[in-house]
Design an enzyme around this catalytic site. Structure first.
Site, PDB file in Angstrom:
ATOM      1  N   ALA B 326      17.527  -0.963  53.279  1.00 36.10           N
ATOM      2  CA  ALA B 326      18.602  -1.465  52.427  1.00 36.10           C
ATOM      3  C   ALA B 326      19.542  -2.392  53.187  1.00 36.10           C
ATOM      4  O   ALA B 326      20.103  -3.311  52.631  1.00 36.10           O
ATOM      5  CB  ALA B 326      19.387  -0.300  51.857  1.00 36.10           C
ATOM      6  N   CYS B 327      19.704  -2.137  54.470  1.00 41.13           N
ATOM      7  CA  CYS B 327      20.650  -2.943  55.244  1.00 41.13           C
ATOM      8  C   CYS B 327      19.991  -4.203  55.787  1.00 41.13           C
ATOM      9  O   CYS B 327      20.630  -5.029  56.400  1.00 41.13           O
ATOM     10  CB  CYS B 327      21.225  -2.128  56.382  1.00 41.13           C
ATOM     11  SG  CYS B 327      22.105  -0.699  55.771  1.00 41.13           S
ATOM     12  N   THR B 328      18.684  -4.314  55.634  1.00 39.80           N
ATOM     13  CA  THR B 328      18.016  -5.511  56.109  1.00 39.80           C
ATOM     14  C   THR B 328      17.713  -6.420  54.932  1.00 39.80           C
ATOM     15  O   THR B 328      16.637  -6.965  54.801  1.00 39.80           O
ATOM     16  CB  THR B 328      16.739  -5.145  56.891  1.00 39.80           C
ATOM     17  OG1 THR B 328      17.022  -4.041  57.731  1.00 39.80           O
ATOM     18  CG2 THR B 328      16.266  -6.294  57.758  1.00 39.80           C
TER      19      THR B 328
END
Lengths: 385, 385
Positions: B326-328
């Site tokens: 999700a953070c990438t």
């Protein structure tokens, strides 16, 4: 008929960079806010819907700019476009050269981008002088492209004075030397036909009446780029593209291109009228090329006038105008563009007409301008001349 | 009553980063589009109106984040915030240190920003491991702060698994060593009380239901920053701040803070229900801290399941969920967060509940999830277990 000096009707004559929104761009933006708010890199319906809007925007902008769809990059702003383009294009050519050649009247963001990029490469920025109309000499520019040049950059038109540059000649010379040419068309796209002589082209949606929040860069497929910032899936726009802004940019460009010739001719006539009338005021200098220029931009400077005071005075009369160094983000520092041209750098006013600007707006402006100048001169203790 | 498995009603359960807009933020945005479209650095009425909106936004965000008005910076995106903050804060401390200490589950933009910043300083990124719940050990983190450290960075909460970090302990250690602490609160602001233990704080309006197009960084007045990019009047946001987005961010934060405790408790209950129910599905791992966590985020991974296929299957059933890292930025590469925690890195689903997510949405989701998992497993040739 309305009193031409009435200030109840406002005219926004500062439509460059932060231009008043075009109705079509506004409508597209509001639609995209509802349909394109999600992250276009997500796999679900909402993400795919945003991705479809973005794909459409890319395709329409490519068509409008004379580029291929896959050549379009989005950035957060026109300044970011110029920073990224100077850095990425020069970095990719570091084996061939370390210097960047620029015109003296390029936008501040381009000049600073070139300085920063060349410092990183161990090279230098080479600045080509302009004449009194603000134009580089193509042969002089070409002569600078010899030996150790990574990148050349020349604007299509200057947003502050309107002068067009000799792009085809400069591009031909750049090709001959194998140097890519970055063209800042931020002041011209949407107002005159898009130039074809470029290897990378930066266009500014906020200048053609689309929302701020996105810049657009087209990079020819044959031209190499190397990102210089932190690793990111979107090196031109870390964090992702602003989809509603990109979509509104595309729709806005389609809209302004539809009646470009008409809008061009109409505004050119209004600017001709302003250029002729303004010279009747004592101690004024109208700057920039009177013919080979943007249709909607006109700049003049008054002796014995403070630019900030005149802007405020005109604002009170109902006219929003630009002053100072228009390309240096509205700070009222002496304009590096006017300085490079060797013309008056203070007491200047830049008008950038909108498609919605009427003849009445212009007549009202011309009616109040002499009085406003006289009042500012009196405030500064200068007698009416 | 509606059939709980009906897919006619859609539930957006991917409210992190590109969250569904909060109605108050949307309304503020549309107002600011009309009132704040001009360049706030201009001297005319339209420019001053935009500047007033921006000043108001700055003041409201400062109040919401526990900062002073003059400590607020705007950037183009949360990724840009993390790039700028790591670069500017570490550069200002280059005489004291060249390394940057980070937690292993920081956002990719922060990790890449730290790598880029330390490369420029001739230092290195030091990464502190996390436990199986995704939390750093404060003493281990503190031990890394000795000798040659320019900057430390630790997130408030992980947006992918929800785990909160021991900020007060780490900040106390950082102060002791004279190292500034950058806190990425991009996943937490708007969902839990804003942390106080920071020297610089990055918050993400797109996470609390405001439009994308702006990031917010608060930098304590005592903390020095040195811009590292091209010279610009707005080094945090070259080309200028996106005023409508900034204004909507401020109004959105005020709105979500008004009923934070209620929204927190309500979503925590829903997540508890999900955590309990999901474990009934065979070969599932629910990850992240079950207690000290964000109220609205829950992630679980299935053996013998492809994340992309499951996301698509759930989308077909009417549920938008996150998957992969999700953070990438939504790429479906194995998540570095899950890898650092030593848990399953594939076949995962991340739910981020909205304030508008209802109990019915959750029950519908729990009703369709087992079937969706089974279908994906059958597609992959895995028998029902």
């Amino acid at each position: 008929m309305t009193d031409p000096t009435s200030s109840t009707v406002r005219a926004y004559l500062d439509n460059a960079g932060g231009a008043r929104w075009h109705p079509a761009a506004r409508q597209a933006f509001l639609q995209a806010v509802d349909d394109g708010w999600a992250d276009p890199r997500r796999l679900h319906t909402e993400g795919r819907r945003a991705a479809a809007l973005l794909d459409g925007a890319r395709e329409a902008l490519a068509a409008g700019l004379g580029a291929r769809t896959e050549e379009i990059r989005f950035t957060p702003s026109h300044s970011a476009s110029l920073h990224q383009a100077t850095a990425q294009l020069s970095r990719a050519r570091r084996r061939s050269g370390r210097d960047v050649v620029v015109g003296a009247t390029e936008r501040a963001a381009l000049l600073h981008g070139a300085s920063h990029a060349t410092a990183a490469l161990g090279g230098a920025r080479r600045t080509v002088a302009v004449d009194r109309l603000g134009r580089v000499d193509a042969a002089t520019f070409a002569a600078e492209l010899r030996d150790g040049v990574a990148l050349a950059a020349l604007q299509h038109a200057n947003g502050e004075v309107g002068t067009l540059q000799p792009l085809p000649e400069v591009h031909a010379a750049a090709r001959e030397h194998g140097v890519p040419l970055l063209v800042d068309a931020g002041a011209s796209v949407g107002h005159v036909p898009v130039p074809e002589a470029w290897d990378a082209l930066a266009a500014d949606p906020a200048d053609w009446g689309a929302p701020s929040g996105t810049g657009v860069v087209a990079v020819r497929q044959r031209v190499r780029t190397v990102p210089t910032g932190p690793e990111d899936p979107e090196p031109w726009a870390p964090g992702g593209v602003n989809v509603p802004a990109a979509f509104a940019a595309a729709v806005g460009l389609q809209a302004v291109r539809q009646d470009l010739a008409v809008a061009d001719a109409r505004r050119r006539t209004l600017v001709d009228r302003i250029r002729a009338e303004v010279t009747r005021i004592p101690d004024v200098e109208v700057v920039g090329d009177p013919d080979r220029r943007l249709p909607h931009v006109v700049t003049f400077s008054f002796l014995y006038v403070d630019g900030e005071a005149l802007t405020t005075e005109l604002d009170r009369e109902g006219f929003a105008v630009g002053s100072g160094s228009a390309c240096t983000a509205g700070t009222l520092e002496p304009s590096h563009v006017l300085a490079a041209m060797g013309v008056l750098t203070h007491g200047n006013v830049r008008l950038a007409l909108d498609r919605a600007t009427t003849e009445q707006d212009v007549e009202r402006f011309l009616a109040v301008l002499p009085g406003a100048v006289a009042r500012v001169r009196r405030m500064l203790g200068v007698e009416d001349l």
